[in-house]
Design an enzyme around this catalytic site. Structure first.
Site, short mmCIF file in Angstrom:
data_model
loop_
_atom_site.label_atom_id
_atom_site.label_comp_id
_atom_site.label_asym_id
_atom_site.label_seq_id
_atom_site.Cartn_x
_atom_site.Cartn_y
_atom_site.Cartn_z
N LEU A 281 0.81 -1.11 -0.04
CA LEU A 281 -0.13 0.00 0.06
C LEU A 281 0.87 1.10 -0.04
O LEU A 281 2.13 1.02 0.25
CB LEU A 281 -0.90 0.15 1.22
CG LEU A 281 -1.91 -1.18 1.45
CD1 LEU A 281 -2.71 -1.27 2.79
CD2 LEU A 281 -2.75 -1.24 0.25
N PRO A 282 0.24 2.57 -0.30
CA PRO A 282 1.14 3.80 -0.28
C PRO A 282 1.93 3.96 0.67
O PRO A 282 3.09 4.00 0.76
CB PRO A 282 0.24 4.73 -0.58
CG PRO A 282 -0.94 3.96 -1.28
CD PRO A 282 -1.14 2.77 -0.59
N THR B 282 6.43 0.92 2.10
CA THR B 282 7.42 1.48 2.88
C THR B 282 6.58 2.56 3.73
O THR B 282 6.05 3.25 3.25
CB THR B 282 8.31 2.31 1.75
OG1 THR B 282 9.00 1.50 0.86
CG2 THR B 282 9.33 3.10 2.65
N LYS C 185 15.33 0.83 4.80
CA LYS C 185 14.56 1.02 3.43
C LYS C 185 14.69 2.49 3.34
O LYS C 185 14.99 3.11 2.37
CB LYS C 185 13.37 0.42 3.50
CG LYS C 185 12.26 1.09 2.31
CD LYS C 185 12.94 0.90 0.81
CE LYS C 185 11.99 1.41 -0.25
NZ LYS C 185 12.53 1.33 -1.52
N LYS D 81 7.21 11.08 0.72
CA LYS D 81 6.63 10.41 1.92
C LYS D 81 7.98 9.81 2.46
O LYS D 81 8.22 9.76 3.69
CB LYS D 81 5.80 9.52 1.40
CG LYS D 81 5.19 8.45 2.26
CD LYS D 81 5.37 7.06 2.25
CE LYS D 81 5.60 6.23 1.16
NZ LYS D 81 5.89 4.95 0.86
P1 NAD Z 1 0.50 2.78 -6.12
O1 NAD Z 1 -0.11 4.01 -5.63
O2 NAD Z 1 0.89 2.54 -7.58
O3 NAD Z 1 -0.40 1.46 -5.54
C1 NAD Z 1 -1.01 1.37 -4.14
C2 NAD Z 1 -2.00 0.56 -4.52
O4 NAD Z 1 -2.77 0.35 -3.29
C3 NAD Z 1 -3.08 1.34 -5.39
O5 NAD Z 1 -3.60 0.48 -6.30
C4 NAD Z 1 -4.40 1.73 -4.44
O6 NAD Z 1 -5.52 1.55 -5.00
C5 NAD Z 1 -4.20 0.66 -3.41
N1 NAD Z 1 -4.93 0.87 -2.09
C6 NAD Z 1 -4.80 1.79 -1.43
N2 NAD Z 1 -5.53 1.86 -0.30
C7 NAD Z 1 -6.08 0.52 -0.16
C8 NAD Z 1 -6.70 -0.18 0.61
N3 NAD Z 1 -7.04 0.15 1.85
N4 NAD Z 1 -7.14 -1.50 0.48
C9 NAD Z 1 -6.63 -2.09 -0.82
N5 NAD Z 1 -5.92 -1.26 -1.66
C10 NAD Z 1 -5.52 0.12 -1.57
O7 NAD Z 1 2.14 2.64 -5.12
P2 NAD Z 1 3.21 1.72 -5.60
O8 NAD Z 1 4.25 2.60 -6.56
O9 NAD Z 1 2.90 0.30 -5.88
O10 NAD Z 1 3.98 1.65 -4.26
C11 NAD Z 1 3.63 0.91 -3.09
C12 NAD Z 1 4.53 1.02 -2.02
O11 NAD Z 1 5.78 0.43 -2.64
C13 NAD Z 1 4.77 2.40 -1.23
O12 NAD Z 1 5.00 2.24 -0.05
C14 NAD Z 1 5.99 2.63 -2.25
O13 NAD Z 1 6.78 3.79 -1.11
C15 NAD Z 1 6.90 1.33 -2.19
N6 NAD Z 1 7.71 1.26 -3.16
C16 NAD Z 1 7.41 1.69 -4.61
C17 NAD Z 1 8.35 1.65 -5.34
C18 NAD Z 1 8.24 2.10 -6.80
O14 NAD Z 1 9.03 2.10 -7.65
N7 NAD Z 1 6.91 2.27 -7.44
C19 NAD Z 1 9.67 0.99 -5.38
C20 NAD Z 1 9.80 0.25 -3.80
C21 NAD Z 1 9.01 0.47 -2.91
#
Ligand code: NAD
Length: 296
Positions: free
Chosen positions: A65-66, A96, A171, A246
């Site tokens: 999740l975000p 994260t 991280k 964040k």
């Molecule tokens: P994103 O915003 O693309 O995806 C998050 C998903 O969570 C969305 O599809 C949203 O609809 C869903 N969501 C939110 N609240 C929810 C709930 N209560 N129930 C069900 N679904 C819910 O984000 P992302 O890029 O996939 O990143 C996710 C995590 O991974 C974050 O913490 C980010 O910091 C970390 N991260 C991201 C990357 C990257 O390159 N994108 C790399 C490493 C770590």
């Protein structure tokens, strides 16, 4: 094969879930966005109408999740998911989030006898798609051994950083460094181009010289220098500016709490805050090039 509940199918969770399906696991998935759910269903997952339905009967629960508030809300507050998860199940919380938030979920899981690891990842969306993520794990080492076969279907490097929350601390340190070298790389490319250099030639030089770094090797921020990176598709997809902001906020909180000195991390947080305030929050974080070079 395990019955896995996967919650959060965004840029990272979507391809991670796809790799688990490819490996033959049974997945019950939930996301607030219908399109994300449909994409997973097309690959063989079963869509659950709620997170509670997704975790019912699951051996392993994975969340991606975000931010902290989404994770705490899901497991502890409104969602109270912790009460719907089988006590014999294992939670892999891969978002994260702050180490404190991770420890609060750990404590609630522990109180119900549920095994949990904080397992944030590094490697970006390309690593998620290729199944080559790095997992940085906090929690009991015995739980990591239990998680290993599943984590290895999504990543190739697994590190045990320490006790509950330690995965998140590591991280946060990594992402602060990433923001600093991405901003520094953008600044160096901007300087070179302003002085008549070809950004591709300059990138080749710096990549194998003492300025070489991950941003230059894998994620060049200058449009058109590297194929298949967000910079070459108008900074779409990838790792959002607001997610990086964040993570830098989490680094600053950790620095305050520990009295650690993080001057470059603080500058990077301010650059990303400015960039976000100018409307770039949803762009990939390599778009810091636009802020630094005053170009769209
Ligand atoms: P994103 O915003 O693309 O995806 C998050 C998903 O969570 C969305 O599809 C949203 O609809 C869903 N969501 C939110 N609240 C929810 C709930 N209560 N129930 C069900 N679904 C819910 O984000 P992302 O890029 O996939 O990143 C996710 C995590 O991974 C974050 O913490 C980010 O910091 C970390 N991260 C991201 C990357 C990257 O390159 N994108 C790399 C490493 C770590």
């Amino acid at each position: 094969m395990s019955h896995i509940a996967f919650i959060g199918l965004g840029h990272m969770g979507g391809p991670m879930a796809a790799n688990l399906l490819k490996a033959g696991h049974r997945l019950s998935v939930f996301d607030l966005t219908p399109a994300a759910l449909e994409a997973a269903v097309a690959l063989g997952a079963t869509a659950a109408p709620s997170a509670v339905h997704a975790v019912t009967g699951a051996d392993i629960v994975i969340s991606m999740l975000p931010a902290s508030q989404h994770v705490e809300s899901l497991y502890l507050d409104e969602g109270r998911l912790i009460y719907s998860i089988d006590p014999n199940a294992l939670i892999l919380e891969c978002s994260t989030i702050s180490p404190e938030a991770a420890r609060r979920v750990h404590a609630a899981a522990c109180a119900r006898g549920i095994a949990m690891l904080d397992a944030p990842v590094s490697g970006g969306t390309a690593g998620a798609a290729a199944g080559t993520l790095t997992f940085i794990v906090g929690g009991e080492s015995g739980h990591l051994e239990r998680a290993r076969p599943v984590l290895e279907k999504m990543g190739k490097n697994l590190f045990h950083a320490g006790a509950a929350g330690a995965g998140q601390v590591a991280k946060i340190c990594n992402n602060m460094l990433l923001a600093v070298h991405m901003a520094g790389t953008a600044e160096a490319l901007g300087l070179g181009v302003a002085n008549g250099l070809d950004p591709a030639v300059l990138s080749d030089i710096m990549r194998v010289s003492s300025g070489g770094n991950w941003s230059l090797e894998k994620y060049n921020p200058w449009p058109g220098v590297m194929e298949n990176v967000p910079a070459s598709r108008q900074y779409e997809g990838g790792f959002g500016v607001d997610l990086m902001l964040k993570d830098l906020g989490l680094a600053m909180e950790a620095a305050l709490a520990s009295k650690a000195s993080t001057p470059l991390g603080s500058l990077a947080r301010n650059l990303y805050a400015l960039h976000s305030s100018q409307g770039a929050g949803k762009l990939d974080f390599s778009s810091i090039q636009q802020l630094i070079s005053h170009k769209k």
